[in-house]
Design a protein around this motif. Structure first.
Motif, mmCIF file in Angstrom:
data_model
loop_
_atom_site.group_PDB
_atom_site.id
_atom_site.type_symbol
_atom_site.label_atom_id
_atom_site.label_comp_id
_atom_site.label_asym_id
_atom_site.label_seq_id
_atom_site.Cartn_x
_atom_site.Cartn_y
_atom_site.Cartn_z
ATOM 1 N N ILE A 48 1.745 -6.799 5.657
ATOM 2 C CA ILE A 48 1.559 -5.470 5.068
ATOM 3 C C ILE A 48 0.951 -4.591 6.158
ATOM 4 O O ILE A 48 -0.117 -4.897 6.689
ATOM 5 C CB ILE A 48 0.616 -5.536 3.849
ATOM 6 C CG1 ILE A 48 1.189 -6.477 2.786
ATOM 7 C CG2 ILE A 48 0.368 -4.149 3.276
ATOM 8 C CD1 ILE A 48 0.205 -6.811 1.678
ATOM 9 N N LYS A 49 1.637 -3.490 6.501
ATOM 10 C CA LYS A 49 1.207 -2.705 7.655
ATOM 11 C C LYS A 49 0.711 -1.312 7.308
ATOM 12 O O LYS A 49 0.426 -0.516 8.200
ATOM 13 C CB LYS A 49 2.366 -2.604 8.656
ATOM 14 C CG LYS A 49 2.744 -3.965 9.244
ATOM 15 C CD LYS A 49 3.870 -3.843 10.253
ATOM 16 C CE LYS A 49 4.214 -5.215 10.830
ATOM 17 N NZ LYS A 49 5.349 -5.145 11.796
ATOM 18 N N SER A 50 0.616 -0.992 6.029
ATOM 19 C CA SER A 50 0.096 0.319 5.651
ATOM 20 C C SER A 50 -0.512 0.250 4.258
ATOM 21 O O SER A 50 -0.225 -0.659 3.474
ATOM 22 C CB SER A 50 1.205 1.373 5.675
ATOM 23 O OG SER A 50 2.132 1.149 4.629
ATOM 24 N N LYS A 51 -1.337 1.242 3.973
ATOM 25 C CA LYS A 51 -1.964 1.319 2.663
ATOM 26 C C LYS A 51 -0.903 1.528 1.578
ATOM 27 O O LYS A 51 -1.005 0.989 0.473
ATOM 28 C CB LYS A 51 -2.974 2.467 2.657
ATOM 29 C CG LYS A 51 -3.810 2.545 1.405
ATOM 30 C CD LYS A 51 -4.786 3.715 1.462
ATOM 31 C CE LYS A 51 -5.858 3.525 2.507
ATOM 32 N NZ LYS A 51 -6.902 4.584 2.442
ATOM 33 N N GLU A 52 0.147 2.283 1.932
ATOM 34 C CA GLU A 52 1.210 2.547 0.966
ATOM 35 C C GLU A 52 1.956 1.263 0.609
ATOM 36 O O GLU A 52 2.308 1.028 -0.553
ATOM 37 C CB GLU A 52 2.190 3.585 1.532
ATOM 38 C CG GLU A 52 1.632 4.993 1.678
ATOM 39 C CD GLU A 52 0.588 5.106 2.784
ATOM 40 O OE1 GLU A 52 -0.284 5.981 2.690
ATOM 41 O OE2 GLU A 52 0.668 4.305 3.755
ATOM 42 N N GLN A 53 2.196 0.418 1.612
ATOM 43 C CA GLN A 53 2.850 -0.862 1.345
ATOM 44 C C GLN A 53 1.973 -1.753 0.465
ATOM 45 O O GLN A 53 2.475 -2.463 -0.413
ATOM 46 C CB GLN A 53 3.170 -1.582 2.662
ATOM 47 C CG GLN A 53 4.349 -1.010 3.416
ATOM 48 C CD GLN A 53 4.684 -1.820 4.655
ATOM 49 O OE1 GLN A 53 3.836 -2.559 5.178
ATOM 50 N NE2 GLN A 53 5.907 -1.698 5.129
ATOM 51 N N LEU A 54 0.662 -1.710 0.679
ATOM 52 C CA LEU A 54 -0.258 -2.508 -0.138
ATOM 53 C C LEU A 54 -0.188 -2.071 -1.596
ATOM 54 O O LEU A 54 -0.119 -2.905 -2.507
ATOM 55 C CB LEU A 54 -1.684 -2.369 0.399
ATOM 56 C CG LEU A 54 -2.777 -3.058 -0.428
ATOM 57 C CD1 LEU A 54 -2.512 -4.561 -0.528
ATOM 58 C CD2 LEU A 54 -4.158 -2.814 0.179
ATOM 59 N N VAL A 55 -0.186 -0.763 -1.835
ATOM 60 C CA VAL A 55 -0.090 -0.247 -3.203
ATOM 61 C C VAL A 55 1.216 -0.704 -3.841
ATOM 62 O O VAL A 55 1.241 -1.174 -4.987
ATOM 63 C CB VAL A 55 -0.173 1.293 -3.208
ATOM 64 C CG1 VAL A 55 0.125 1.841 -4.602
ATOM 65 C CG2 VAL A 55 -1.549 1.752 -2.750
ATOM 66 N N LEU A 56 2.310 -0.594 -3.090
ATOM 67 C CA LEU A 56 3.628 -0.929 -3.619
ATOM 68 C C LEU A 56 3.732 -2.396 -4.015
ATOM 69 O O LEU A 56 4.211 -2.740 -5.102
ATOM 70 C CB LEU A 56 4.706 -0.584 -2.582
ATOM 71 C CG LEU A 56 6.164 -0.774 -3.020
ATOM 72 C CD1 LEU A 56 6.456 0.064 -4.255
ATOM 73 C CD2 LEU A 56 7.102 -0.400 -1.878
ATOM 74 N N TYR A 73 -9.814 -2.983 0.113
ATOM 75 C CA TYR A 73 -9.088 -4.000 0.882
ATOM 76 C C TYR A 73 -8.418 -3.432 2.136
ATOM 77 O O TYR A 73 -8.055 -4.185 3.026
ATOM 78 C CB TYR A 73 -8.034 -4.662 -0.008
ATOM 79 C CG TYR A 73 -8.635 -5.371 -1.196
ATOM 80 C CD1 TYR A 73 -9.350 -6.546 -1.033
ATOM 81 C CD2 TYR A 73 -8.534 -4.841 -2.479
ATOM 82 C CE1 TYR A 73 -9.931 -7.196 -2.120
ATOM 83 C CE2 TYR A 73 -9.103 -5.476 -3.572
ATOM 84 C CZ TYR A 73 -9.798 -6.646 -3.387
ATOM 85 O OH TYR A 73 -10.368 -7.282 -4.448
ATOM 86 N N TRP A 74 -8.254 -2.115 2.176
ATOM 87 C CA TRP A 74 -7.659 -1.495 3.365
ATOM 88 C C TRP A 74 -8.662 -0.492 3.904
ATOM 89 O O TRP A 74 -8.690 0.662 3.509
ATOM 90 C CB TRP A 74 -6.334 -0.823 3.034
ATOM 91 C CG TRP A 74 -5.565 -0.453 4.286
ATOM 92 C CD1 TRP A 74 -5.772 0.628 5.089
ATOM 93 C CD2 TRP A 74 -4.502 -1.189 4.889
ATOM 94 N NE1 TRP A 74 -4.910 0.607 6.155
ATOM 95 C CE2 TRP A 74 -4.110 -0.491 6.054
ATOM 96 C CE3 TRP A 74 -3.847 -2.366 4.556
ATOM 97 C CZ2 TRP A 74 -3.084 -0.951 6.881
ATOM 98 C CZ3 TRP A 74 -2.823 -2.816 5.380
ATOM 99 C CH2 TRP A 74 -2.449 -2.114 6.526
ATOM 100 N N THR A 75 -9.497 -0.943 4.825
ATOM 101 C CA THR A 75 -10.540 -0.101 5.386
ATOM 102 C C THR A 75 -10.047 0.556 6.665
ATOM 103 O O THR A 75 -8.912 0.349 7.091
ATOM 104 C CB THR A 75 -11.795 -0.934 5.694
ATOM 105 O OG1 THR A 75 -11.498 -1.851 6.760
ATOM 106 C CG2 THR A 75 -12.234 -1.734 4.465
ATOM 107 N N SER A 76 -10.913 1.326 7.281
ATOM 108 C CA SER A 76 -10.541 2.011 8.532
ATOM 109 C C SER A 76 -10.282 1.023 9.661
ATOM 110 O O SER A 76 -9.613 1.350 10.643
ATOM 111 C CB SER A 76 -11.658 2.983 8.940
ATOM 112 O OG SER A 76 -12.895 2.284 9.080
ATOM 113 N N GLN A 77 -10.804 -0.225 9.528
ATOM 114 C CA GLN A 77 -10.587 -1.236 10.565
ATOM 115 C C GLN A 77 -9.351 -2.099 10.305
ATOM 116 O O GLN A 77 -8.937 -2.877 11.154
ATOM 117 C CB GLN A 77 -11.803 -2.172 10.675
ATOM 118 C CG GLN A 77 -13.026 -1.564 11.345
ATOM 119 C CD GLN A 77 -13.774 -0.627 10.429
ATOM 120 O OE1 GLN A 77 -13.904 -0.897 9.245
ATOM 121 N NE2 GLN A 77 -14.245 0.482 10.973
#
Length: 624
Positions: A48-56, A73-77
């Protein structure tokens, strides 16, 4: 009263069926995880390479994460998450139930008529809590059924929401079930395993001859070359097979705890406990050992037989334990592995040797093969409280017995009393807070104490007071019990109390519990170092920089991957030819990512049924 052979057979059968049911549920969970993941990605090896992919991908798994949840789960780091991380998130983020949704809406429904005004809902969603944008609110409300008066029947909306979520999961699973290519993709690091008797939708490969191992892993073990066909196309691979007889898995290596020569030695011991966290992580007490002078030493660890628990089903007694001994250098962070408890005598593991004067850390360890999340097969919730003829609250006999068992576990020094320090380990585990001296003085005024330490009766009365404060509502009491590893039937299934002991020939050893936390990097390094030092090394054929170390210690086998290259690698691990095995991961076939110039545990494996022969047969293959 001793149980009859017929009762013992029935109990074993019930336990076996319970384990199969548990593992079947785990198999379904991870199959659903893969189904959702492969709806978004072509392979479960993709990240998973983006926050949008995580949501999906979370939505495909039937979740509807808020922005706050996603940001957790998807922080700035964060740069990527793998399938392993995805499964861990799904374990923590349970799908909402209809009752939970109705309760949330009910708090907004001031008229209690089952309806919420459109404008009121929009205002709440955009101004309170985890605030949503107007666009996000619009995307939700346009699917809702508002009547001509601008009111939402939220009971119907909840039903629509849940059915839509369920349809997403079913569609993802249907796609996985009808595509053989997708069904064969396994990737993860979960805590679970699928024993014999559970059918997985994975085609069984036929074994193929590969090079023989150079020498046996341990005396009495036999090796047979085997490589599943699923590994044939890999660039580099290596195969390891170990057959362990039924008697070998429980056979003791000579470890005499109190021989004649040690009767005059000086002893120190402490109790502790492994606790299973919600996400599958295991935490435990950690200890510092002080030796005033150089001495011959014996160190042991074993599950703790709670006196009050006699006659009960003690699930934790089958949990494997180990103790890693590290010497403290100039700082507490500068720790060097000395050794670990490898000698076995039934459920006890020990180490004997000589240690110099100084400070040492004792890090308890369990593989997680037998301490794992389970869904209890219980018919109802145990009763904790009752009221007498005068209407006064009292503890039930069952709850009282559980509290006395808890007291035995948290009484680390075993003196029958709880010091403030011991009580604070209990408080940190159950409430996350400590009791200070002032609060302890208040306890002394209200509950029975001896020498400034809480007695058993005082501990019981303290819990009864908590029940009275809540006017008989047992919710807080259940929070305490669940955090200590108990289920709703008052059985300790997600914790393992243990006892460690140290005896020294020339001086008085001192043991002190210093923390209650996860093992962390120190323990991980110690486990890897012990396997690299004691295990057999095999290089992946065709790759001179990747080594697989395998070591059998007592009743368990551990494999460690060492990546000496400058690049990260993904190693495919195939256990399909293993028999009667239980590992600490959730899949028979999985993959792990190993950072450059690093080592990591591939897996821990134990016998599923110790009374039968078990075969560890594993192929490690280089994916990239």
């Amino acid at each position: 009263m001793a149980s009859t052979p017929g009762n013992q057979t029935a109990t074993r059968s019930e336990n076996s069926q319970g384990k199969k049911s548990q593992h079947a549920e785990e198999a379904i969970f991870y199959m659903n995880c893969r189904a959702a993941y492969l709806t978004v990605f072509k392979s479960s090896l993709e990240n998973i390479k983006s926050k949008e992919q995580l949501v999906l991908v979370l939505q495909q798994a039937g979740r509807n994460p808020s922005q706050k949840t996603v940001n957790k789960y998807w922080t700035s780091q964060t740069t990527s998450l793998n399938f392993d991380d995805f499964c861990a998130i799904l374990k923590k983020e349970k799908p909402a139930t209809k009752n939970e949704l109705l309760e949330a809406f009910g708090k907004i429904d001031t008229d209690k008529d089952g309806y919420i005004l459109h404008d009121e809902l929009c205002k709440i969603l955009t101004t309170r809590g985890d605030k949503m944008t107007r666009e996000e609110v619009a995307s939700i409300t346009k699917q809702a059924d508002f009547n001509c008066n601008g009111k939402l029947d939220y009971n119907k909306f909840c039903e629509l929401y849940l059915s839509t979520s369920e349809q997403c999961c079913k569609a993802a699973r249907a796609r996985l079930d009808t595509d053989p290519r997708l069904r064969q993709q396994h990737f993860g690091n979960q805590t679970g395993d699928f024993p014999e008797g559970i059918t997985l939708p994975v085609p069984k490969p036929s074994p193929r001859v590969s090079r023989k191992a150079d020498h046996k892993l341990a005396q009495g073990d036999s090796r047979a070359p085997s490589r599943p066909s699923s590994a044939q196309s890999s660039k580099a691979s290596t195969s390891t097979t170990v057959t362990v007889g039924a008697s070998s898995s429980s056979r003791s290596t000579k470890l005499i705890v109190e021989p004649d020569t040690m009767k005059e030695w000086q002893w120190a011991q402490s109790k502790g406990c492994f606790y299973l966290e919600e996400g599958g992580e295991i935490i435990s007490h950690k200890y510092r050992l002080h030796l005033p002078q150089r001495s011959a030493v014996c160190v042991t660890i074993k599950p703790f037989h709670i006196p009050q628990a006699a006659g009960k089903c003690c699930h934790w007694l089958s949990v494997d334990t180990a103790l890693f001994i590290l010497r403290e250098g100039e700082s507490q962070e500068d720790l060097q592995l000395v050794s670990f408890t490898e000698l076995q005598n039934e459920e006890m593991f020990g180490w004997r040797g000589e240690l110099g004067a100084g400070l040492y850390w004792l890090l308890p360890f369990t593989t997680g093969c037998r301490l794992r999340k389970v869904k209890p097969q219980i018919s109802g919730e145990a009763k904790l409280l009752w009221r007498d003829e005068d209407g006064e609250l009292a503890l039930t006999k069952e709850f009282r017995a559980a509290l006395l068992d808890i007291f035995e576990t948290i009484d680390l020094d075993g003196n029958g009393l709880l010091s403030l320090e011991e009580y604070n380990f209990f408080e940190l585990r159950t409430s996350g807070e400590k009791c200070d001296q002032e609060a302890w003085a208040v306890c002394k005024e209200n509950f029975e104490m001896k020498k400034n330490e809480l007695t058993r009766q005082g501990f019981l009365d303290l819990n009864l007071m908590e029940a009275n404060d809540r006017d008989g509502d047992p919710w807080d009491l259940w929070v305490t019990l669940l955090s200590l590893g108990y289920n709703k039937a008052l059985e300790m299934t997600e914790a393992c109390p243990f006892v460690i002991a140290t005896c020294a020939e020339r001086c008085k050893p001192r043991i002190k519990a210093i923390s209650l936390e996860a093992g962390g990097s120190q323990l991980s390094r110690a486990v890897c170092s012990s396997v690299l030092k004691k295990g057999e090394a095999q290089v992946l054929d065709g790759s001179g920089n990747i080594f697989i170390y395998t070591h059998r210690s007592g009743s368990r086998i551990t494999s460690v991957i060492e990546n000496k290259s400058e690049n990260k690698v993904i190693i495919h691990v195939n256990n399909e030819q293993s028999k009667n095995c239980l590992n600490n991961r959730g899949l028979t076939v999985f993959a792990v990512e190993v950072a450059p110039k690093s080592t990591m545990v591939s897996q821990h494996v134990m016998a599923l049924n110790e009374q039968e022969e078990w075969i560890y047969s594993c192929v490690h293959s280089l994916v990239c």
